[in-house]
Design an enzyme around this catalytic site. Structure first.
Site, short mmCIF file in Angstrom:
data_model
loop_
_atom_site.label_atom_id
_atom_site.label_comp_id
_atom_site.label_asym_id
_atom_site.label_seq_id
_atom_site.Cartn_x
_atom_site.Cartn_y
_atom_site.Cartn_z
N VAL A 111 -9.40 1.70 -13.64
CA VAL A 111 -10.70 1.78 -12.97
C VAL A 111 -11.03 3.18 -12.45
O VAL A 111 -12.18 3.44 -12.07
CB VAL A 111 -10.79 0.79 -11.79
CG1 VAL A 111 -10.75 -0.64 -12.29
CG2 VAL A 111 -9.68 1.03 -10.77
N TYR A 112 -10.07 4.08 -12.40
CA TYR A 112 -10.35 5.41 -11.86
C TYR A 112 -11.34 6.16 -12.75
O TYR A 112 -11.19 6.20 -13.97
CB TYR A 112 -9.07 6.24 -11.75
CG TYR A 112 -8.09 5.78 -10.70
CD1 TYR A 112 -8.42 4.80 -9.78
CD2 TYR A 112 -6.81 6.32 -10.64
CE1 TYR A 112 -7.52 4.37 -8.83
CE2 TYR A 112 -5.90 5.91 -9.67
CZ TYR A 112 -6.25 4.93 -8.77
OH TYR A 112 -5.34 4.51 -7.83
N GLY A 113 -12.33 6.75 -12.11
CA GLY A 113 -13.32 7.53 -12.84
C GLY A 113 -14.40 6.70 -13.48
O GLY A 113 -15.37 7.25 -14.02
#
Length: 348
Positions: free
Chosen positions: A54-56
């Site tokens: 989920v990062y970015g």
């Protein structure tokens, strides 16, 4: 950097783990600059990188990490996570078999690797049977897609339950936990860290600088103003009077010891014998260089005793907003009987 064992996996990792949440649109959008930061960390002796699908947004951070690791994959212990929403479809998230088997392949493609060293469940999900999750992760391990499995923000009781399920069902065991930990939030010292030590779990602690409060930049009655992003994610944490008071007491302790508050805070987290690595999350090369400059910092008993006086062991001085909250605490209706249910319970 000297390495430490990641629990009982046999894997050796550096006491600082490079967190990548700030790489991408939510922090540093320059891919080339992020790659330079990753390479600088590796050259300094960090061999542990933590990211998440989920990062970015839409896996962008995993793509950045993948580009940085080309030609250097074998030198890195690579960790990523599954659970968070990857779209509006309610089934494109969570800890179900349906989602995990899809998510791991997507992470492998974005990272450009054939296996993940540590695959972590990003958040607890009480609505999914832990046996369902563990059975799926066991299959991924047997297929060679992941080497070890872990979890993040699991309460102590859930950590124990997961270990028991693995033993009873002959499933792979969780080998690590990733909880929040800093001088200002020491609640995991009460149960989580002792349980991890008992079962031989490695621990990767996040937010060792308390989302920036322990840099000394945010002061009571002065200093920098917290960014809109910080205030959006952690408004209570960034304005908590008890925490701000503690920061004012910690600054002179660091100064008298001849170190910055940042270095004091990081050294504190990796001093605990149950902590394997502290996750650092630089956004710029300058941030990383400052963090690396304190890598050799050690704290003697006198300093640790003074820290204990400011922030007692096993105590969270205040909320950390972004921490996991069990549904029974977050949702009032789970604590209150209503209507027919209450009458039936009273009759019983």
């Amino acid at each position: 950097m000297r390495t430490r064992p990641l629990g009982r996996t046999g894997i050796q990792v550096s006491p600082y783990c490079l967190g990548t949440m700030m790489f991408g649109p939510n922090g540093n959008p320059d891919h080339d600059d992020c790659i330079r930061i990753i390479h600088r960390a590796l050259d300094a002796g960090i061999n542990f990188i933590d990211t998440a699908d989920v990062y970015g947004g839409d896996g962008e951070t995993e793509r950045i990490v993948g580009k940085a690791l080309r030609g250097r994959r074998d030198d890195v212990v690579l960790a990523t996570k599954v659970n968070g929403p990857m779209g509006t479809d309610p089934n494109r998230r969570g800890n179900s078999r349906r989602w995990i088997v899809t998510a791991v392949d997507a992470s492998l493609r974005r990272l450009g690797v054939d296996h993940i060293d540590l695959y972590q469940v990003h958040h607890p999900e009480p609505g999914t049977d832990i046996e369902e999750t563990l059975a799926t992760l066991t299959d991924l391990q047997r297929a060679g897609k992941v080497r070890a499995i872990g979890h993040s923000s699991l309460p102590a009781a859930d950590i124990v339950e997961a270990q028991w399920v693995s033993e009873r069902r002959g499933l792979a065991r969780f080998r690590s936990e990733q909880p929040p930990y800093s001088i200002l939030n020491r609640g995991i010292e009460r149960e989580v860290l002792p349980v991890c030590a008992r079962y031989g779990l490695g621990t990767l602690v996040w937010s060792p600088l308390a989302m920036g409060l322990l840099t000394g930049r945010y002061r009571k009655g002065g200093g920098e103003q917290a960014s809109h992003a910080r205030m959006h994610w952690a408004p209570r944490h960034m304005t908590d009077e008890r925490k701000l008071d503690a920061v004012e007491q910690l600054i002179p302790i660091a100064e008298q010891a001849g170190m910055s508050l940042t270095h004091l805070a990081l050294a504190f987290t990796i001093t605990h014998p149950a902590v394997t690595s502290a996750i650092i999350g630089p956004r710029t090369t300058a941030h990383l260089d400052d963090l690396l400059a304190g890598a050799g910092t050690t704290l003697d008993d006198d300093i640790l005793d003074r820290i204990d006086e400011v922030a007692p062991p096993g105590v969270d001085l205040g909320p950390l907003d972004v921490s996991y909250v069990p549904p029974e605490l977050a949702q009032p209706h789970l604590r209150r009987r209503r209507g027919a249910d209450r009458a039936a319970a009273d009759r019983a």
